[in-house]
Write a protein that holds these residues in place. Sequence first.
Motif, PDB file in Angstrom:
ATOM      1  N   VAL A 150       0.852  -1.187   0.000  1.00  0.00           N
ATOM      2  CA  VAL A 150       0.000   0.000   0.000  1.00  0.00           C
ATOM      3  C   VAL A 150       0.891   1.242   0.000  1.00  0.00           C
ATOM      4  O   VAL A 150       2.003   1.214   0.547  1.00  0.00           O
TER       5      VAL A 150
ATOM      6  N   THR B  81       3.937   8.073  -0.887  1.00  0.00           N
ATOM      7  CA  THR B  81       4.898   7.582   0.100  1.00  0.00           C
ATOM      8  C   THR B  81       4.631   6.117   0.425  1.00  0.00           C
ATOM      9  O   THR B  81       3.481   5.720   0.632  1.00  0.00           O
ATOM     10  N   VAL B  82       5.705   5.324   0.426  1.00  0.00           N
ATOM     11  CA  VAL B  82       5.623   3.911   0.801  1.00  0.00           C
ATOM     12  C   VAL B  82       6.553   3.698   1.994  1.00  0.00           C
ATOM     13  O   VAL B  82       7.711   4.111   1.956  1.00  0.00           O
TER      14      VAL B  82
ATOM     15  N   HIS C 266       0.680   5.706   0.484  1.00  0.00           N
ATOM     16  CA  HIS C 266      -0.170   6.806   0.937  1.00  0.00           C
ATOM     17  C   HIS C 266       0.017   7.974  -0.024  1.00  0.00           C
ATOM     18  O   HIS C 266       1.125   8.463  -0.199  1.00  0.00           O
ATOM     19  N   VAL C 267      -1.085   8.379  -0.653  1.00  0.00           N
ATOM     20  CA  VAL C 267      -1.032   9.457  -1.625  1.00  0.00           C
ATOM     21  C   VAL C 267      -1.541  10.737  -0.978  1.00  0.00           C
ATOM     22  O   VAL C 267      -2.620  10.757  -0.384  1.00  0.00           O
ATOM     23  N   GLY C 268      -0.741  11.786  -1.071  1.00  0.00           N
ATOM     24  CA  GLY C 268      -1.146  13.091  -0.566  1.00  0.00           C
ATOM     25  C   GLY C 268      -1.588  13.997  -1.696  1.00  0.00           C
ATOM     26  O   GLY C 268      -0.934  14.076  -2.736  1.00  0.00           O
TER      27      GLY C 268
ATOM     28  N   VAL D 217       1.100  15.790  -6.405  1.00  0.00           N
ATOM     29  CA  VAL D 217       0.823  14.758  -5.407  1.00  0.00           C
ATOM     30  C   VAL D 217       2.140  14.321  -4.762  1.00  0.00           C
ATOM     31  O   VAL D 217       3.228  14.627  -5.257  1.00  0.00           O
ATOM     32  N   CYS D 218       1.994  13.625  -3.663  1.00  0.00           N
ATOM     33  CA  CYS D 218       3.151  13.010  -3.009  1.00  0.00           C
ATOM     34  C   CYS D 218       2.754  11.575  -2.695  1.00  0.00           C
ATOM     35  O   CYS D 218       1.691  11.336  -2.125  1.00  0.00           O
TER      36      CYS D 218
ATOM     37  N   VAL E 277      -4.768  16.027   1.995  1.00  0.00           N
ATOM     38  CA  VAL E 277      -5.542  14.809   2.225  1.00  0.00           C
ATOM     39  C   VAL E 277      -4.609  13.636   1.928  1.00  0.00           C
ATOM     40  O   VAL E 277      -3.919  13.655   0.910  1.00  0.00           O
ATOM     41  N   VAL E 278      -4.568  12.663   2.824  1.00  0.00           N
ATOM     42  CA  VAL E 278      -3.682  11.513   2.657  1.00  0.00           C
ATOM     43  C   VAL E 278      -4.518  10.243   2.635  1.00  0.00           C
ATOM     44  O   VAL E 278      -5.223   9.942   3.606  1.00  0.00           O
ATOM     45  N   LEU E 279      -4.458   9.507   1.526  1.00  0.00           N
ATOM     46  CA  LEU E 279      -5.290   8.317   1.363  1.00  0.00           C
ATOM     47  C   LEU E 279      -4.439   7.097   1.026  1.00  0.00           C
ATOM     48  O   LEU E 279      -3.523   7.181   0.204  1.00  0.00           O
ATOM     49  N   PRO E 280      -4.747   5.959   1.645  1.00  0.00           N
ATOM     50  CA  PRO E 280      -4.029   4.726   1.312  1.00  0.00           C
ATOM     51  C   PRO E 280      -4.598   4.122   0.028  1.00  0.00           C
ATOM     52  O   PRO E 280      -5.808   4.163  -0.197  1.00  0.00           O
ATOM     53  N   THR E 281      -3.727   3.549  -0.780  1.00  0.00           N
ATOM     54  CA  THR E 281      -4.209   2.906  -2.006  1.00  0.00           C
ATOM     55  C   THR E 281      -3.135   1.968  -2.549  1.00  0.00           C
ATOM     56  O   THR E 281      -1.968   2.079  -2.179  1.00  0.00           O
TER      57      THR E 281
END
Lengths: 216, 216
Positions: free
Chosen positions: B34, B81-82, B36-38, B78-79, B46-50
């Motif tokens: 997964v 992060t893994v 996390h996209v900011g 966007v940012c 807004v930070v969402l897991p995908t």
Amino acid sequence: MSLSTTARTTLSRLRERARTDRADLHAVLDAGLVCHVGLIRDGAPVVLPTGYGRIDDTVYVHGSTGAGWLRIADGAPVCLTVTHVDGIVYARSVFHHSMNYRSAVVHGPARLVTDPAEELAGLRAIVEQLSPGSWEHAREPDRRELAATAVFAIDLAEASVKVRTGPPSDDEPDIAAGGRWAGVLPVRTVFGGPEPDPTLPPGSSVPAHVADRLPG
Amino acid sequence: MSLSTTARTTLSRLRERARTDRADLHAVLDAGLVCHVGLIRDGAPVVLPTGYGRIDDTVYVHGSTGAGWLRIADGAPVCLTVTHVDGIVYARSVFHHSMNYRSAVVHGPARLVTDPAEELAGLRAIVEQLSPGSWEHAREPDRRELAATAVFAIDLAEASVKVRTGPPSDDEPDIAAGGRWAGVLPVRTVFGGPEPDPTLPPGSSVPAHVADRLPG
């Protein structure tokens, strides 16, 4: 107590995955080791992993004063997200492949904690979230260490929880067609055996607050 | 090939934790389930897991067309992060408690993929990252499913990798004082036994691409 339903915490699709109980929010936060904090820097989002802790309806994170890592302006809007991946969902169709997960998304201004008692309580919550029992066992921060640490508080007033559990949601024709496997591969986070610091005296025993985290 | 060193990918402290090899970046990304996209929405992060996937120096994520979840404007900053948590670092002092981890932070505009071949390749990379072998085993997306899916590409041109490994970094006086445990509690992500979908015919065997993920 229910969670807020502002525009950004109301899920626009898959509403059945949204949980609205504050206990669900606390449970997702309390089960995590790391959160991802989103900030805006020079007009672009930045997402950084960091430890965190919770006291009642406040989450705390800490950064280093003057450092670039988790440099947050007092009152800056942030988003703090905690995600647990619980399973890989294999479906008959690529389209219905998914993940089982629990995630909490918290929105709000990051308040720089200036009260010394709250700063210490926030740090304690952060340490205890990562390593329960460590605050009692380890040396508490001294004045110099506290001065080097900035603690931020984020209120849980605006937050959402999303959870997916269970088997895949395949379409009927794909189920009827047969010949393809579907199911869930569970994903778990586990602790391995403790690795003592090389500078410890030989024969030092692992204290209960560490040993107790290992599966019986 | 080295990673870029723009202002936002140059770590401002703990530089020894920064890795500059592109292979390190690929390795951290390839090991994840997964990200996390900011994003920025209404002036707030807004930070969402995908899920995500990588092809060479491009990462792909997908959203649902018209949906709020991962609604990204073409070209929006966007940012991505893994993060892998590898261990809890117990120190003699609260201050030196830490985590062992590997994290990759990617900055850039999210490009909406409009070429059908790239869209399919991006989706394949996303599915294969989460569930290797599934693209061959499962039914490929049909025209309706593709139309419901938006794929975004983020270039790896601007990215940083941060890694912490090894024992705690205690201060000499704390080590000399003795009486406190220090070390690392390893953290691992493992798969559990597959849970077949209840609608599968009894006796369906688990295919190799799923069974092979389990520890021997």
